[in-house]
Structures are given as C-alpha cells and as structure tokens.
Design a protein around this motif. Sequence first.
Motif, PDB file in Angstrom:
ATOM      1  N   ASP A  30      16.108  77.793   9.206  1.00 46.74           N
ATOM      2  CA  ASP A  30      16.421  78.542   7.994  1.00 46.74           C
ATOM      3  C   ASP A  30      17.928  78.662   7.808  1.00 46.74           C
ATOM      4  OD1 ASP A  30      13.700  79.142   7.337  1.00 46.74           O
ATOM      5  OD2 ASP A  30      13.716  80.747   8.844  1.00 46.74           O
ATOM      6  N   GLN A  31      18.357  78.567   6.564  1.00 42.65           N
ATOM      7  CA  GLN A  31      19.748  78.862   6.230  1.00 42.65           C
ATOM      8  C   GLN A  31      19.852  80.333   5.849  1.00 42.65           C
ATOM      9  OE1 GLN A  31      21.407  77.545   2.394  1.00 42.65           O
ATOM     10  NE2 GLN A  31      23.268  76.922   3.470  1.00 42.65           N
ATOM     11  N   LEU A  32      20.874  81.001   6.368  1.00 42.53           N
ATOM     12  CA  LEU A  32      21.073  82.420   6.098  1.00 42.53           C
ATOM     13  C   LEU A  32      22.354  82.612   5.303  1.00 42.53           C
ATOM     14  CD1 LEU A  32      20.222  83.852   9.637  1.00 42.53           C
ATOM     15  CD2 LEU A  32      18.727  83.787   7.634  1.00 42.53           C
ATOM     16  N   ILE A  33      22.252  83.378   4.202  1.00 46.04           N
ATOM     17  CA  ILE A  33      23.422  83.716   3.405  1.00 46.04           C
ATOM     18  C   ILE A  33      23.548  85.238   3.390  1.00 46.04           C
ATOM     19  CG2 ILE A  33      24.568  83.559   1.161  1.00 46.04           C
ATOM     20  CD1 ILE A  33      22.984  81.023   0.611  1.00 46.04           C
ATOM     21  N   PHE A  34      24.644  85.719   3.923  1.00 41.73           N
ATOM     22  CA  PHE A  34      24.884  87.166   4.018  1.00 41.73           C
ATOM     23  C   PHE A  34      25.886  87.561   2.945  1.00 41.73           C
ATOM     24  CE2 PHE A  34      23.525  85.763   8.181  1.00 41.73           C
ATOM     25  CZ  PHE A  34      22.662  86.768   8.604  1.00 41.73           C
ATOM     26  N   LEU A  35      25.570  88.625   2.208  1.00 35.81           N
ATOM     27  CA  LEU A  35      26.347  88.998   1.040  1.00 35.81           C
ATOM     28  C   LEU A  35      27.475  89.985   1.315  1.00 35.81           C
ATOM     29  CD1 LEU A  35      23.464  89.246  -1.583  1.00 35.81           C
ATOM     30  CD2 LEU A  35      25.168  87.430  -1.356  1.00 35.81           C
ATOM     31  N   GLY A  36      27.721  90.303   2.581  1.00 38.55           N
ATOM     32  CA  GLY A  36      28.883  91.124   2.895  1.00 38.55           C
ATOM     33  C   GLY A  36      28.570  92.571   3.213  1.00 38.55           C
ATOM     34  N   ASP A  37      29.632  93.317   3.532  1.00 40.21           N
ATOM     35  CA  ASP A  37      29.548  94.696   4.013  1.00 40.21           C
ATOM     36  C   ASP A  37      28.685  94.771   5.277  1.00 40.21           C
ATOM     37  OD1 ASP A  37      31.268  95.573   2.099  1.00 40.21           O
ATOM     38  OD2 ASP A  37      29.855  96.897   1.079  1.00 40.21           O
ATOM     39  N   TYR A  38      29.197  94.109   6.297  1.00 41.27           N
ATOM     40  CA  TYR A  38      28.523  94.097   7.597  1.00 41.27           C
ATOM     41  C   TYR A  38      28.819  95.366   8.385  1.00 41.27           C
ATOM     42  CZ  TYR A  38      28.842  89.338   5.974  1.00 41.27           C
ATOM     43  OH  TYR A  38      28.785  88.228   5.174  1.00 41.27           O
ATOM     44  N   VAL A  39      29.910  96.020   8.070  1.00 42.12           N
ATOM     45  CA  VAL A  39      30.412  97.149   8.855  1.00 42.12           C
ATOM     46  C   VAL A  39      30.462  98.422   8.001  1.00 42.12           C
ATOM     47  CG1 VAL A  39      31.787  95.611  10.305  1.00 42.12           C
ATOM     48  CG2 VAL A  39      32.818  96.616   8.265  1.00 42.12           C
ATOM     49  N   ASP A  40      30.796  99.522   8.682  1.00 39.14           N
ATOM     50  CA  ASP A  40      31.051 100.831   8.049  1.00 39.14           C
ATOM     51  C   ASP A  40      29.757 101.535   7.638  1.00 39.14           C
ATOM     52  OD1 ASP A  40      33.634 100.011   8.357  1.00 39.14           O
ATOM     53  OD2 ASP A  40      34.126  99.947   6.225  1.00 39.14           O
ATOM     54  N   GLY A  41      29.403 102.525   8.385  1.00 40.49           N
ATOM     55  CA  GLY A  41      28.221 103.323   8.071  1.00 40.49           C
ATOM     56  C   GLY A  41      27.548 103.798   9.339  1.00 40.49           C
ATOM     57  N   TRP A  42      26.615 103.016   9.851  1.00 38.87           N
ATOM     58  CA  TRP A  42      25.925 103.350  11.089  1.00 38.87           C
ATOM     59  C   TRP A  42      26.783 102.930  12.279  1.00 38.87           C
ATOM     60  CZ3 TRP A  42      22.238 106.568   9.757  1.00 38.87           C
ATOM     61  CH2 TRP A  42      21.726 106.470   8.459  1.00 38.87           C
ATOM     62  N   SER A  43      26.349 103.278  13.466  1.00 44.52           N
ATOM     63  CA  SER A  43      27.237 103.270  14.637  1.00 44.52           C
ATOM     64  C   SER A  43      27.436 101.912  15.297  1.00 44.52           C
ATOM     65  CB  SER A  43      26.698 104.244  15.690  1.00 44.52           C
ATOM     66  OG  SER A  43      25.402 103.840  16.130  1.00 44.52           O
ATOM     67  N   GLU A  44      26.752 100.846  14.808  1.00 46.37           N
ATOM     68  CA  GLU A  44      26.770  99.590  15.543  1.00 46.37           C
ATOM     69  C   GLU A  44      27.422  98.448  14.761  1.00 46.37           C
ATOM     70  OE1 GLU A  44      23.275  99.587  18.661  1.00 46.37           O
ATOM     71  OE2 GLU A  44      22.431  99.806  16.641  1.00 46.37           O
ATOM     72  N   SER A  45      28.552  98.723  14.147  1.00 47.31           N
ATOM     73  CA  SER A  45      29.245  97.689  13.375  1.00 47.31           C
ATOM     74  C   SER A  45      29.707  96.533  14.249  1.00 47.31           C
ATOM     75  CB  SER A  45      30.448  98.293  12.639  1.00 47.31           C
ATOM     76  OG  SER A  45      30.029  99.087  11.552  1.00 47.31           O
ATOM     77  N   SER A  46      30.310  96.826  15.378  1.00 50.69           N
ATOM     78  CA  SER A  46      30.791  95.743  16.238  1.00 50.69           C
ATOM     79  C   SER A  46      29.631  94.923  16.780  1.00 50.69           C
ATOM     80  CB  SER A  46      31.633  96.298  17.387  1.00 50.69           C
ATOM     81  OG  SER A  46      30.867  97.113  18.250  1.00 50.69           O
ATOM     82  N   GLU A  47      28.494  95.584  17.027  1.00 54.88           N
ATOM     83  CA  GLU A  47      27.308  94.860  17.493  1.00 54.88           C
ATOM     84  C   GLU A  47      26.782  93.918  16.409  1.00 54.88           C
ATOM     85  OE1 GLU A  47      27.458  98.618  19.972  1.00 54.88           O
ATOM     86  OE2 GLU A  47      27.847  98.052  17.897  1.00 54.88           O
ATOM     87  N   VAL A  48      26.849  94.374  15.151  1.00 52.80           N
ATOM     88  CA  VAL A  48      26.440  93.512  14.037  1.00 52.80           C
ATOM     89  C   VAL A  48      27.286  92.240  14.003  1.00 52.80           C
ATOM     90  CG1 VAL A  48      26.427  93.282  11.516  1.00 52.80           C
ATOM     91  CG2 VAL A  48      25.486  95.341  12.585  1.00 52.80           C
TER      92      VAL A  48
END
Length: 242
Positions: A30-48
């Motif tokens: 599968d091809q994955l396209i992520f639309l952004g805003d991976y960080v800021d909010g819940w506690s696991e931004s670096s893990e994302v």
Amino acid sequence: MSRTLVVGDIHGGYRALRQVLDRAEVTPNDQLIFLGDYVDGWSESSEVIKYLMDVSGQQTCIFIKGNHDAWCEDWLSLGQSPDLWLRNGGKSTVESYADYLPEDLEVHLEFFQRMKSYHIDDQNRLFIHAGYASMHGPEKEVYSSNYRWDRTLWETAVAMDKKLQRNSELYPKRLLLYNEIFIGHTPTLDIGITTPVNKANVWNMDTGAAYSGALSMMDIGSKQHWQSDPLPTLYPNEKGRN
C-alpha cells in the motif's frame, strides 16, 4: 492488490496511528499519503515521527508538512519555541523529545525537512495540508504559508450550493484545477461530523484527532475509511489540545 491510503492529522496520537493502520490491514504494497500535523497534542509526538520514519523504510510514503510540523521544525533547527506554538500542543512535543540525544534530534529534523508542501498524483489529485488561495493552484501561490494555514478552500467547498455544476461560470476556479483534493487542518467536528467529509471535490480527512475525535484513514479509490478509537479514550489521563 495495492491501495493508496490517505491519513488525516495525527497530533501526537501514536496509539491511534498504530490502531488505524491495523484496522485498515495495511501491507507494504500500500502507498501511504499523510496530510500533515504529525505532532502537537497528545504525549507521543516523537514516537509518531520515529514510527513514520520506520514505516517509510518498508513502503512508499508521502509526507505533507502541516503548520504544526513547521513549528516543530523551527524548534528542532533554530531552537524557536514561540508561546503560540507551546500553547497549541508544542509543549507536549518538547516534552516527548526530552530524552533524545542531539544526533537523534538531527535525524528527526532531517525528516521534517524532507516533507513536501503538497503532492499531485498521476490522476490529477491534490494532497495538501490546508489549502491555497491562488485560482491558478498551489504552484502559483504567493504565500507558501497558505499550504499549511489556508482555510478558505475548505470554507468555499462547504458553502457551495450543492446544485452548482462544474460547467457553471460560478463554480470556484480553484476547485476546477483538480479531480479531487484531499486536505486536513480544519476538523470536521467544526461542522458536527466525526468521519471524513466530502464537499464538492474536496475531501477533509481531519476528523479531530487533536481533540475529541478519531484518527481517520481512507482508500482514495474505493472511499472506504477506517478510524481509531476517539483519542481521549486512548489517552485517558491527558487533555490533548482541548
């Protein structure tokens, strides 16, 4: 059979990301396209971010840069941490990186720097975090910040008369440029909907994962979608960006 799957705003919700990938039974084909805003909010931004880097080593991925990602990139590269960012989820991102070594931070910074402002595929479908103001498309955008901040594209699609045909002189010129447009940035919760929403030829994939909503993924061919549990249930001791 391979699919192209588009993913909405994650906002540090690593558990939701893993959950929605499992529910969609994503494979390396599968091809994955992520639309952004991976960080800021819940506690696991670096893990994302770490997980997304791992996933990109296994299959084709396209990463669009959101406004929160641009903030985080400025912090990683320049040490800038404006109060506006910290108040809007940045504090949790900074905390998630507390134990990282400088060389690890550099690897993450390089990942942010490689993100795209937008992507147009071979079927003339546009993928962008927020939108664009130019009637000639994002390629002619005067202010590149609109890629990450513009809400007028979505507001135009929401406000349109459903009976308006594409051949009408009144049909917004911006929307005629692409067969379909996939965006995030503006939660569908704002119009009382918890699933991906289609208005005109615009699909909004931000289903409020930063707040009380779920993270969403959709097969852009079949329009089948999958969602995580609502983020507050996955992070019961946190507030997200509420």
